[in-house]
Design an enzyme around this catalytic site. Structure first.
Site, PDB file in Angstrom:
ATOM      1  N   GLY A  10       0.817  -1.220   0.000  1.00 37.24           N
ATOM      2  CA  GLY A  10       0.000   0.000   0.000  1.00 37.24           C
ATOM      3  C   GLY A  10       0.843   1.258   0.000  1.00 37.24           C
ATOM      4  N   ALA A  13       3.215   2.751  -5.103  1.00 40.28           N
ATOM      5  CA  ALA A  13       3.000   1.821  -6.222  1.00 40.28           C
ATOM      6  C   ALA A  13       1.666   1.097  -6.081  1.00 40.28           C
ATOM      7  CB  ALA A  13       4.141   0.807  -6.282  1.00 40.28           C
ATOM      8  N   GLU A  46       9.158  12.137  -3.758  1.00 42.69           N
ATOM      9  CA  GLU A  46       8.320  13.326  -3.673  1.00 42.69           C
ATOM     10  C   GLU A  46       8.380  14.195  -4.908  1.00 42.69           C
ATOM     11  OE1 GLU A  46       9.862  14.890   0.037  1.00 42.69           O
ATOM     12  OE2 GLU A  46       8.348  13.716   1.089  1.00 42.69           O
ATOM     13  N   ALA A  47       9.380  13.971  -5.748  1.00 43.34           N
ATOM     14  CA  ALA A  47       9.474  14.787  -6.974  1.00 43.34           C
ATOM     15  C   ALA A  47       9.125  13.891  -8.154  1.00 43.34           C
ATOM     16  CB  ALA A  47      10.885  15.328  -7.130  1.00 43.34           C
ATOM     17  N   LYS A  75       6.710  21.641 -10.160  1.00 42.65           N
ATOM     18  CA  LYS A  75       8.142  21.456 -10.434  1.00 42.65           C
ATOM     19  C   LYS A  75       8.363  21.690 -11.923  1.00 42.65           C
ATOM     20  CE  LYS A  75      11.503  17.792 -11.011  1.00 42.65           C
ATOM     21  NZ  LYS A  75      11.716  16.347 -11.002  1.00 42.65           N
ATOM     22  N   VAL A 196       0.641 -10.337   4.585  1.00 44.11           N
ATOM     23  CA  VAL A 196       0.687 -11.582   3.825  1.00 44.11           C
ATOM     24  C   VAL A 196       1.818 -12.401   4.439  1.00 44.11           C
ATOM     25  CG1 VAL A 196       1.185 -12.594   1.569  1.00 44.11           C
ATOM     26  CG2 VAL A 196      -0.210 -10.516   1.738  1.00 44.11           C
ATOM     27  N   THR A 358      12.648   9.549 -11.175  1.00 45.20           N
ATOM     28  CA  THR A 358      11.997   8.613 -12.091  1.00 45.20           C
ATOM     29  C   THR A 358      11.250   7.465 -11.397  1.00 45.20           C
ATOM     30  OG1 THR A 358      14.184   7.622 -12.316  1.00 45.20           O
ATOM     31  CG2 THR A 358      13.412   8.997 -14.128  1.00 45.20           C
ATOM     32  N   GLY A 359      11.274   7.370 -10.061  1.00 44.65           N
ATOM     33  CA  GLY A 359      10.634   6.237  -9.378  1.00 44.65           C
ATOM     34  C   GLY A 359       9.137   6.158  -9.693  1.00 44.65           C
TER      35      GLY A 359
HETATM   36  P1  FAD Z   1       7.037   0.905  -0.519  1.00 50.47           P
HETATM   37  O1  FAD Z   1       6.742   2.329  -0.279  1.00 50.47           O
HETATM   38  O2  FAD Z   1       8.207   0.305   0.193  1.00 50.47           O
HETATM   39  O3  FAD Z   1       5.724   0.089  -0.125  1.00 50.47           O
HETATM   40  C1  FAD Z   1       5.738  -1.283   0.138  1.00 50.47           C
HETATM   41  C2  FAD Z   1       4.385  -1.701   0.667  1.00 50.47           C
HETATM   42  O4  FAD Z   1       4.354  -3.112   0.764  1.00 50.47           O
HETATM   43  C3  FAD Z   1       4.041  -1.160   2.047  1.00 50.47           C
HETATM   44  O5  FAD Z   1       2.713  -0.699   2.054  1.00 50.47           O
HETATM   45  C4  FAD Z   1       4.157  -2.387   2.959  1.00 50.47           C
HETATM   46  O6  FAD Z   1       3.280  -2.319   4.062  1.00 50.47           O
HETATM   47  C5  FAD Z   1       3.737  -3.469   1.974  1.00 50.47           C
HETATM   48  N1  FAD Z   1       4.186  -4.810   2.354  1.00 50.47           N
HETATM   49  C6  FAD Z   1       5.460  -5.278   2.391  1.00 50.47           C
HETATM   50  N2  FAD Z   1       5.451  -6.574   2.806  1.00 50.47           N
HETATM   51  C7  FAD Z   1       4.154  -6.916   3.000  1.00 50.47           C
HETATM   52  C8  FAD Z   1       3.487  -8.094   3.427  1.00 50.47           C
HETATM   53  N3  FAD Z   1       4.173  -9.203   3.739  1.00 50.47           N
HETATM   54  N4  FAD Z   1       2.141  -8.083   3.516  1.00 50.47           N
HETATM   55  C9  FAD Z   1       1.433  -6.980   3.224  1.00 50.47           C
HETATM   56  N5  FAD Z   1       2.008  -5.834   2.799  1.00 50.47           N
HETATM   57  C10 FAD Z   1       3.349  -5.802   2.704  1.00 50.47           C
HETATM   58  N6  FAD Z   1      10.588   8.436  -6.746  1.00 50.47           N
HETATM   59  C11 FAD Z   1      10.243   9.546  -7.403  1.00 50.47           C
HETATM   60  O7  FAD Z   1       9.446   9.491  -8.343  1.00 50.47           O
HETATM   61  N7  FAD Z   1      10.757  10.750  -7.023  1.00 50.47           N
HETATM   62  C12 FAD Z   1      11.641  10.888  -6.025  1.00 50.47           C
HETATM   63  O8  FAD Z   1      12.033  11.999  -5.708  1.00 50.47           O
HETATM   64  C13 FAD Z   1      12.062   9.715  -5.359  1.00 50.47           C
HETATM   65  N8  FAD Z   1      12.969   9.772  -4.366  1.00 50.47           N
HETATM   66  C14 FAD Z   1      13.386   8.619  -3.777  1.00 50.47           C
HETATM   67  C15 FAD Z   1      14.415   8.652  -2.835  1.00 50.47           C
HETATM   68  C16 FAD Z   1      14.890   7.478  -2.279  1.00 50.47           C
HETATM   69  C17 FAD Z   1      16.017   7.509  -1.302  1.00 50.47           C
HETATM   70  C18 FAD Z   1      14.286   6.239  -2.616  1.00 50.47           C
HETATM   71  C19 FAD Z   1      14.754   4.964  -2.007  1.00 50.47           C
HETATM   72  C20 FAD Z   1      13.254   6.201  -3.531  1.00 50.47           C
HETATM   73  C21 FAD Z   1      12.818   7.369  -4.135  1.00 50.47           C
HETATM   74  N9  FAD Z   1      11.822   7.343  -5.100  1.00 50.47           N
HETATM   75  C22 FAD Z   1      11.482   8.488  -5.752  1.00 50.47           C
HETATM   76  C23 FAD Z   1      11.117   6.114  -5.419  1.00 50.47           C
HETATM   77  C24 FAD Z   1       9.789   6.096  -4.677  1.00 50.47           C
HETATM   78  O9  FAD Z   1       9.994   6.279  -3.312  1.00 50.47           O
HETATM   79  C25 FAD Z   1       9.100   4.774  -4.906  1.00 50.47           C
HETATM   80  O10 FAD Z   1       9.055   4.515  -6.266  1.00 50.47           O
HETATM   81  C26 FAD Z   1       7.696   4.804  -4.377  1.00 50.47           C
HETATM   82  O11 FAD Z   1       7.646   5.267  -3.068  1.00 50.47           O
HETATM   83  C27 FAD Z   1       7.052   3.455  -4.480  1.00 50.47           C
HETATM   84  O12 FAD Z   1       7.406   2.616  -3.458  1.00 50.47           O
HETATM   85  P2  FAD Z   1       6.659   1.229  -3.393  1.00 50.47           P
HETATM   86  O13 FAD Z   1       5.208   1.472  -3.237  1.00 50.47           O
HETATM   87  O14 FAD Z   1       7.133   0.393  -4.515  1.00 50.47           O
HETATM   88  O15 FAD Z   1       7.252   0.556  -2.070  1.00 50.47           O
END
Ligand code: FAD
Length: 513
Positions: A10, A13, A46-47, A75, A196, A358-359
């Site tokens: 959640g 992504a 955040e960007a 931005k 999970v 780009t994330g």
């Molecule tokens: P996460 O935010 O890690 O979410 C993972 C989810 O999975 C959580 O909700 C967690 O509860 C859930 N989960 C995990 N295991 C389980 C389980 N067993 N059962 C149920 N749920 C589970 N992107 C940009 O576009 N611009 C930026 O400026 C930028 N800056 C960044 C800076 C840094 C240092 C990093 C590391 C990343 C940055 N990104 C940026 C990328 C961006 O943060 C991610 O692309 C975005 O937050 C998506 O993360 P996510 O949802 O894939 O993962």
């Protein structure tokens, strides 16, 4: 038919995927999202990138509906500080290069420019410096003519296509996830807060169902892995290998801070800043009520303690009572992000350091491509291969573009920066660099597959970074009349002044929103 999708995760992504799928397919597709209470989302990101507006448009969300809820700002560019030498900066804006007689103003600038390429050839840097919004108070986006006005017999070439949308957003990613939760649940996303704890596979190795701690078994047709860097489904269960980019991009750690801001007093910068430091670089992302900031560095060159000291020194007293968030980054991508009935989106799919923000772009790209490649009951392997190829090319292209940032930065004053010039580069990059030492990049000499960046970005970066410039301007320019190019330089200067005079400050615009 594929009728039910289960999303695990959640973060940004998970919620972007859930809401987009509901917006695309409505009630015809069941969407369940399960997110852990115990594992928090990563809390950075955040960007964004200028294509993000298509995401909000697709969901039917106007800026006034979601921006204030997410502390969002506009931005227009990334400002790169100290990449050429300490004290020097330039902007990489969302703005294409103008043309004069079929040659870009980057080409012309090498022949007739003086000191500052970005400010002489582009209008957005002036808007950034003046902290303006990209819209006037009635909500109209600024518009400039890309033509110089004085030339009735202007000659055009095939490369003169549509314009570039001039802005992206900066927002609080946790507030966006919260906002999208409300939006998604209202539109029928089934939301489960639970862990999970197990993933069951059938005899072919496909996922048959998930086991949760409190809600029993959860089954769907398609599973989306949005579990972040852990890649719970795609890597841990399905065993898909993760291919690291670290031999090319060594930054593997970050330390982030959330710092209070006073936008009424200081204004709000309509750009993200990337400041080169001794062993990496620091991002500064202005949101409405605070700044997000963090140091991205390579553990091989800098310890976590030293990194935290560096970012605290950089921010000053505002960082005193702020807790630091230390993050280990998994840099690279899965060999395949779609395996059997599981698609990884977000950090579980792939990631490069956030130097070009780009994330979230990768997430949006992954979702759009999933909708375009949506499977039926045949799970056509050709379709799945095509999806994987598109995702891999996009990530590899951004990797290559970032490698170019380090390779072409003039800076080589610390062990970290010296190493950026000695490290191997991915296939194809060396050849491109060789071409660019004779002429600036164009559509025939940049990474050839869609990765979000156009030739203008490569030009702006090369000219700003200063360490890898063509040996001479293009010979053809010596045979052409410079008048059209000079009129373009004058038009940029005039339009920059007019825009700064007419646009409201970003603070005033957002406060009125
Ligand atoms: P996460 O935010 O890690 O979410 C993972 C989810 O999975 C959580 O909700 C967690 O509860 C859930 N989960 C995990 N295991 C389980 C389980 N067993 N059962 C149920 N749920 C589970 N992107 C940009 O576009 N611009 C930026 O400026 C930028 N800056 C960044 C800076 C840094 C240092 C990093 C590391 C990343 C940055 N990104 C940026 C990328 C961006 O943060 C991610 O692309 C975005 O937050 C998506 O993360 P996510 O949802 O894939 O993962």
């Amino acid at each position: 038919m594929v009728r039910d999708v289960v999303i695990v995760g959640g973060g940004t992504a998970g919620w972007m995927t859930a809401t987009y799928l509901r917006a695309a397919f409505g009630d015809r597709l069941g969407v369940t999202l399960v997110e852990s209470r115990a594992v928090p989302p990563i809390g950075v990101g955040e960007a964004t990138f200028s294509t993000i507006r298509h995401f909000f448009d697709y969901l039917g969300l106007a800026e006034h509906e979601w921006m204030p809820e997410c502390n969002a700002t506009y931005k227009l560019a990334i400002r790169f500080e100290n990449w050429r030498e300490p004290g020097r900066y330039f902007y990489h804006p969302f703005e294409r290069l103008r043309l004069a007689d079929g040659f870009t103003m980057a080409d012309w600038w090498l022949k007739i420019g003086s000191d500052r390429f970005d400010r002489e050839c582009l209008v957005v840097p002036a808007i950034c410096e003046a902290k303006r919004a990209p819209k006037n108070l009635s909500g109209e986006l600024f518009e400039v003519s890309l033509h110089d006005g004085g030339d009735r017999h202007r000659r055009t070439t095939m490369s003169e296509q549509d314009t570039q949308f001039p802005y992206a957003y900066q927002f609080d990613a946790s507030l966006l996830a919260k906002f999208l939760t409300g939006y998604g649940v209202q539109r029928g996303v089934k939301h489960i807060r639970d862990d999970v704890v197990d993933v069951k596979q059938d005899e072919r190795g496909w996922i048959s169902h998930l086991v949760t701690a409190e809600h029993g078994e959860l089954a769907g047709d398609l599973y989306i892995d949005c579990t972040g860097f852990r890649g719970m489904l795609i890597n841990q269960v399905l065993g898909e290998p993760f291919e690291s980019y670290q031999q090319y991009l060594p930054n593997d750690r970050a330390v982030a801070l959330r710092v209070a801001a006073d936008p009424e007093r200081d204004g709000i910068r309509p750009y993200t800043t990337a400041t080169a430091m001794e062993s990496g670089w620091i991002w500064t992302i202005p949101l409405f009520h605070r700044n997000g900031t963090g140091y991205v560095y390579a553990e091989d060159f800098c310890s976590a303690e030293e990194a935290e000291r560096t970012i605290r020194r950089f921010v000053g007293p505002a960082a005193d009572d702020v807790e630091a968030n230390h993050i280990r980054m998994r840099v690279g991508r899965n060999r395949n992000s779609w395996v059997h009935n599981c698609v990884a989106i977000g950090l579980s799919s792939g990631f490069v350091e956030p130097l070009e923000s780009t994330g979230i772009f990768f997430i949006h790209h992954g979702i759009e491509q999933l909708v375009k490649h949506f499977p039926d009951e045949s799970w056509d392997p050709t379709l799945i291969r095509a999806y994987n190829r598109t995702i891999n090319r996009c990530l590899d292209g951004v990797r290559d573009f970032l490698v170019v940032h380090y390779r072409c930065a003039a800076r080589a004053d610390t062990p970290y920066w010296k190493a950026t010039k000695e490290r191997p580069v991915p296939d194809g990059v060396a050849e491109r660099l060789e071409v660019w030492s004779t002429r600036l990049p164009d559509e025939t000499s940049v990474y050839p597959y869609y990765h979000g960046f156009e030739p203008y970005s490569y030009n702006v970066m090369l000219l700003g970074l200063g360490g890898h410039l063509p040996r001479a301007p293009k010979a053809a320019l010596s045979f052409l009349d410079e008048a059209a190019a000079r009129r373009q330089l004058a038009a940029v200067a005039r339009q920059s002044r007019e825009l700064v005079a007419s646009l409201p400050s970003q603070y005033d615009y957002l406060a009125s929103m």
